[in-house]
Scaffold this active site. Structure first.
Site, PDB file in Angstrom:
ATOM      1  N   GLU A 277      -1.684   2.066  13.485  1.00  0.00           N
ATOM      2  CA  GLU A 277      -1.394   1.195  14.616  1.00  0.00           C
ATOM      3  C   GLU A 277      -2.223   1.605  15.830  1.00  0.00           C
ATOM      4  O   GLU A 277      -2.379   2.792  16.121  1.00  0.00           O
ATOM      5  CB  GLU A 277       0.097   1.241  14.946  1.00  0.00           C
ATOM      6  CG  GLU A 277       0.980   0.844  13.762  1.00  0.00           C
ATOM      7  CD  GLU A 277       2.416   0.555  14.162  1.00  0.00           C
ATOM      8  OE1 GLU A 277       2.731   0.649  15.364  1.00  0.00           O
ATOM      9  OE2 GLU A 277       3.208   0.231  13.268  1.00  0.00           O
ATOM     10  N   ARG A 294       4.087   4.286   4.950  1.00  0.00           N
ATOM     11  CA  ARG A 294       4.980   3.474   4.120  1.00  0.00           C
ATOM     12  C   ARG A 294       4.533   2.026   4.216  1.00  0.00           C
ATOM     13  O   ARG A 294       3.591   1.685   4.934  1.00  0.00           O
ATOM     14  CB  ARG A 294       6.416   3.590   4.625  1.00  0.00           C
ATOM     15  CG  ARG A 294       6.532   3.280   6.126  1.00  0.00           C
ATOM     16  CD  ARG A 294       7.959   3.212   6.605  1.00  0.00           C
ATOM     17  NE  ARG A 294       8.095   3.208   8.044  1.00  0.00           N
ATOM     18  CZ  ARG A 294       7.852   2.181   8.852  1.00  0.00           C
ATOM     19  NH1 ARG A 294       7.428   1.047   8.331  1.00  0.00           N
ATOM     20  NH2 ARG A 294       8.014   2.266  10.157  1.00  0.00           N
TER      21      ARG A 294
END
Length: 660
Positions: A277, A294
């Site tokens: 991110e 994940r």
């Protein structure tokens, strides 16, 4: 690596359902685990087997590593898919699976440990040459050092839980005066959510874009990126709308961010699905935010534009197979937008909601990932997300238009939710033009923007009276009722459960001729022609405009759904008179079912209006309970650790009159 045969899904809700469906389509047997609160959940019925693993609290069930591993052993599962949240980024659990000879469908423990700690991850990214936000990621966690570092960085700063995500343990602090208070709150929330109160500080980048890159790596050394997702529309640092590709990202920026994300993954020998991110400023400078080791909640938009099944890829990589595509073979087609459907009340500061699902009808032509079914109970123990609604089109406008229609057509009754709020977001000009940043919701929606207008409430009250009239006079009695009511109106006293203490409506209903009604609500008249009606659906015409609404009656409460929004009505026509509750009384009530985690006032204390006197934890978040009057605390009926019910009286305050 050995071939897998049976997969246990160590999660619940929509992600458990989503993993089960892919695993079964690939020919694997599946095992669900569930808590006592989830005995009627959809994922328990879709799996081949289901194992009860504990009490409703996550610490006793979905976070209970031993219980999950015992369920795998008892059912002969040779692999565990953790979904996201819960044990998905738990190093100890990954290692415990390995010791038990069970394949953990996810990255290796060392990558989870490194990237699961924001402080350590940021240090590693700086070493790997990935751009990072200026901040503090030191080991000294004392209040004095953190305050000193915040001053050095310069306000506003972000306080973040080092071990977590999803907006929990995160605060934006605009000035020094509120820093220590926010520090305490963030540390407490982080400890309760992730078991660690460690924090980092970062310079707050104002009005950035939140852009993330999907990466995937195998054990043969291959690592690729599958485009980006724009997750800029957030509320309280929790994503609300996600899309791919981003309307802001250029081809050049996509390549730069993608290559940086691959460097980040390779720096920790990553294997499997991961998301890097970034925050991107208005000049398209990008900075590492975190890496989630994940699957992400918003992975469906990537699946739709890249035409892949990321869960299937996870299973393949866990079996030792190479990635099915090279970077050169990745092709992104069209546009996909996802919204998150939450059990929350936008008109009451987005307070999470509990209740029973009474009606659930899925829209057509879009993808809906969900874990709910009719008669299921939404409990206070877990995250309030109910479903994800995702539309794909050949371009952005087509996807947006399809998603708006899907949201307007979707029916969900029994619990308050954010369906109409999501539809409004998608119809805002700033979103349509592709200009939304992380400041979008604060800038485009005022505090009272989510309350239904007075006109919409009055129209809903007329429809509620029509529904009550029908339900009170079913079937063969209608002809007699029409005749008897032609000159004698039926009077209703209806109460609408809006934010705060609700609102009362005086409504009268007249039959002017068969199937034609005159309904008066307050001072507004409605001439309504009833076209069809049953126990849950009404089709009617007002001034030649044909419309419809859905409704469900349960325990004298009418849940009503129209295009304008959902409302909850109670027929108090024959109820005995009751004393009125005012918003400014001295009682402190539980805002929802949950657990009291802090009591900040004791009998005899003087408190001010708006002062936080208790903290309640529910649906994985902390909720401040505030005094509604200034005065003296008389009684405190709950202590830390108590389970409480919605609107339970927790404290009583005797008001003092303000001096003239």
């Amino acid at each position: 690596m050995p071939s897998l045969n049976k997969i246990l899904i160590a999660n619940r809700g929509e992600i458990a359902v989503r993993v089960i469906r892919t695993a079964k389509a690939m020919g694997y047997r599946t095992v669900a685990v569930y808590s006592e609160a989830d005995h009627d959940a959809l994922h328990t019925t879709l799996a081949d087997e289901a194992v009860l693993i504990g009490a409703p609290e996550v610490s006793s069930s979905y976070l209970n590593k031993e219980a999950v591993l015992n369920a795998a052993k008892a059912t002969g599962a040779d692999a565990i898919h953790p979904g996201y949240g819960f044990l998905s980024e738990n190093t100890d659990f990954s290692e415990a699976c390995a010791r038990s000879g069970i394949t953990f469908i996810g990255p290796d423990a060392n990558a989870i440990e490194l990237m699961g700690n924001k402080r350590q991850a940021k240090i590693a990214m700086l070493e790997a040459g990935v751009p990072c936000i200026p901040g503090y990621e030191g080991a000294d966690q004392s209040d004095e050092v953190l305050l000193s570092e915040a001053r050095r960085i310069g306000f506003p700063v972000m306080v973040k839980a080092s071990a977590g995500g999803g907006g929990r343990g995160m605060r934006q602090v605009d000035d020094e005066t509120s820093f220590l208070e926010n520090l305490k709150s963030a540390r407490s929330e982080a400890t309760n959510a992730f078991g660690s109160g460690e924090l980092i500080l970062e310079k707050a980048i104002i009005e950035p874009r939140h852009i993330e890159i999907q990466v995937f790596a195998d054990r043969q050394g291959n690592c690729i990126y599958l485009g980006e997702r724009d997750c800029s529309i957030q509320r309280r640092f929790q994503k609300v709308v996600e899309e791919s590709p981003s309307p802001f990202v250029t081809e050049s920026l996509r390549q730069q961010m993608g290559e940086a994300a691959v460097r980040a993954a390779k720096s920790c020998d990553y294997v499997g699905a991961g998301t890097v991110e970034f925050l991107v400023d208005r000049d398209r400078n990008f900075y590492f935010l975190e890496m989630n080791t994940r699957l992400q909640v918003e992975h469906p938009v990537t699946e739709l534009v890249a035409d892949v099944d990321l869960v299937a890829w996870q299973i393949m990589v866990a079996e030792g197979q190479p990635l099915p595509l090279t970077q050169e073979q990745v092709s992104l087609k069209g546009h996909a937008i996802e919204v998150r459907l939450y059990a929350e009340d936008p008109a009451d500061n987005f307070l999470p909601q509990t209740g029973q699902i009474l009606d659930w009808q899925l829209p057509e032509q879009v993808r809906v990932d969900h874990g709910i079914q009719i008669n299921q109970t939404v409990s206070p123990f877990y995250d309030p997300m109910l479903a994800k609604v995702i539309a794909h089109g050949h371009d952005r406008e087509t996807a947006r238009r399809k998603l708006v229609c899907a949201l307007e057509d979707m029916k969900l009754l029994g619990v308050k939710h954010n369906q109409h709020f999501l539809s409004r977001i998608l119809k805002e000009p700033v979103f349509i033009e592709g200009h939304a940043t992380t400041a979008f919701l604060d800038q485009e929606f005022s505090d009272d923007a989510f309350n239904l207008s007075e006109a919409s409430l009055m129209e809903s009250s007329a429809l509620a009276a029509m529904a009550f009239f029908h339900l009170e006079n079913p079937g063969h009695d209608k002809q007699q009722v029409w005749g008897a009511t032609r000159f004698t109106p039926w009077h209703y006293k209806l109460h609408c459960d809006t934010a705060g203490e609700g609102q009362a409506f005086q409504v009268s209903l007249n039959v002017t001729e068969k199937n034609h009604y005159r309904i008066q609500s307050q001072d507004q008249d409605y001439s309504l022609t009833l076209l069809s009606i049953d126990d849950q659906y009404m089709k009617y015409s007002v001034n030649g405009l044909v419309q419809h609404c859905d409704f469900v009656l349960l325990d004298d409460q009418l849940h009503l759904s129209t295009l304008q929004g959902n409302t909850l009505w109670k027929n108090q026509t024959h109820a005995p008179a009751q004393s009125t509750e005012f918003a400014g009384d001295g009682r402190v009530l539980a805002s929802m079912d949950g657990v009291i985690i802090d009591v900040l006032a004791k009998p005899g204390d003087m408190v001010e209006t708006g002062q936080t006197v208790m903290v309640l934890e529910a649906m994985k978040m902390e909720h401040a309970l505030k005094a509604r009057v200034s005065g003296t605390v008389e009684t405190v009926s709950s202590t830390a650790g108590d389970q409480v019910k919605t609107r339970q009286c927790l404290m009583e305050i005797t008001a003092v009159e303000a001096e003239a």
